[in-house]
Design an enzyme around this catalytic site. Structure first.
Site, PDB file in Angstrom:
ATOM      1  CG  ASP A 196     105.784 -41.026 -12.527  1.00 51.65           C
ATOM      2  OD1 ASP A 196     106.561 -41.232 -13.804  1.00 51.65           O
ATOM      3  OD2 ASP A 196     105.720 -40.269 -11.460  1.00 51.65           O
ATOM      4  CE1 TYR A 204     103.979 -38.948 -20.982  1.00 50.09           C
ATOM      5  CE2 TYR A 204     102.205 -39.919 -21.558  1.00 50.09           C
ATOM      6  CZ  TYR A 204     103.211 -39.606 -21.942  1.00 50.09           C
ATOM      7  OH  TYR A 204     104.471 -40.339 -22.650  1.00 50.09           O
ATOM      8  CG  PHE A 262     105.776 -44.845 -23.550  1.00 49.13           C
ATOM      9  CD1 PHE A 262     106.815 -43.574 -22.870  1.00 49.13           C
ATOM     10  CD2 PHE A 262     106.358 -45.897 -22.448  1.00 49.13           C
ATOM     11  CE1 PHE A 262     107.993 -44.352 -22.601  1.00 49.13           C
ATOM     12  CE2 PHE A 262     107.555 -46.433 -21.996  1.00 49.13           C
ATOM     13  CZ  PHE A 262     108.415 -45.261 -21.497  1.00 49.13           C
TER      14      PHE A 262
END
Length: 222
Positions: free
Chosen positions: A64, A66, A77
């Site tokens: 999910d 940040y 990412f």
């Protein structure tokens, strides 16, 4: 929420008519109205906008978004320029450097990968501020599963990079013998030393793409 268009819309349009999606849409809208939610609403579907279905050659699955301020922008990412590079991405860059010898960049924005056909898809597309996994089980998984199944049906070789057990559970949906599935532990500091380091996903991906007549990915981030 900026809508999905093109090939992705054609592949996923039946999902928009299903009861779960109507409920998901209402829940997410209510969350954005009443709480701090990431990524910004117009960035929710960035993975689909930046990597059209017919251009996908690599899939990286995340969990999910940040959940800290200014980080998430719709690609797993990846973070916006000017934001500190998160620990998992630090480890991804280290493995990239060890694998291909490329220079480690000073920012964490991975849109260059997305524009080359690397779909960076979280299985859940929104999250409450500072509450990891807070939008788990509200319907996103069913939607992104449909996207993964659409990718599996593509009649061309695609590399699926599955880091960590949540991503690896999606392997059960992948049946197309044309595809390559690469699995390794998650790049987070908790698990990277259990086999993520040394897994060489970037060189393996490029070798496979070239062996099947495709263009390799230029993984170096300027």
């Amino acid at each position: 929420m900026a809508g999905i268009s093109g090939g992705w819309y054609e592949a996923l349009k039946d999902e928009f008519k299903k009861p779960y999606y109507k409920k998901l849409f209402e829940t997410v809208n209510q969350e954005y109205r009443t709480r701090k939610i990431f990524p910004p609403a117009n960035d929710i579907f960035n993975a689909f906008h930046l990597t059209p279905l017919d251009k996908v050659k690599v899939v990286i699955l995340g969990q999910d978004p940040y959940h800290n301020n200014g980080q998430a922008h719709g690609l797993c990412f990846s973070v916006q320029k000017g934001v500190e590079v998160p620990p998992s991405l630090v480890n991804i860059y280290q493995e990239l450097h060890d694998d291909l010898g490329v220079k480690i960049p000073d920012h964490g924005c991975l849109t260059k990968w997305a524009s080359q056909g690397v779909l960076m898809l979280n299985t859940v597309l929104t999250v409450r501020a500072h509450q990891a996994n807070s939008h788990r089980d509200i319907g996103w998984e069913q939607f992104t599963d449909a996207a993964i199944k659409a990718l599996d049906r593509q009649d061309r070789p695609i590399v699926f990079i599955l880091w960590g057990s949540p991503a690896q559970r999606k392997k059960a949906m992948l049946h197309n013998p044309q595809h390559l599935i690469l699995q390794a532990p998650h790049p987070s500091p908790l698990s990277a030393f259990r086999g993520f380091f040394g897994s060489r996903p970037f060189s393996q991906t490029n070798r496979f793409l070239q062996e099947h007549g495709g263009e390799p990915v230029d993984w170096e981030i300027e």
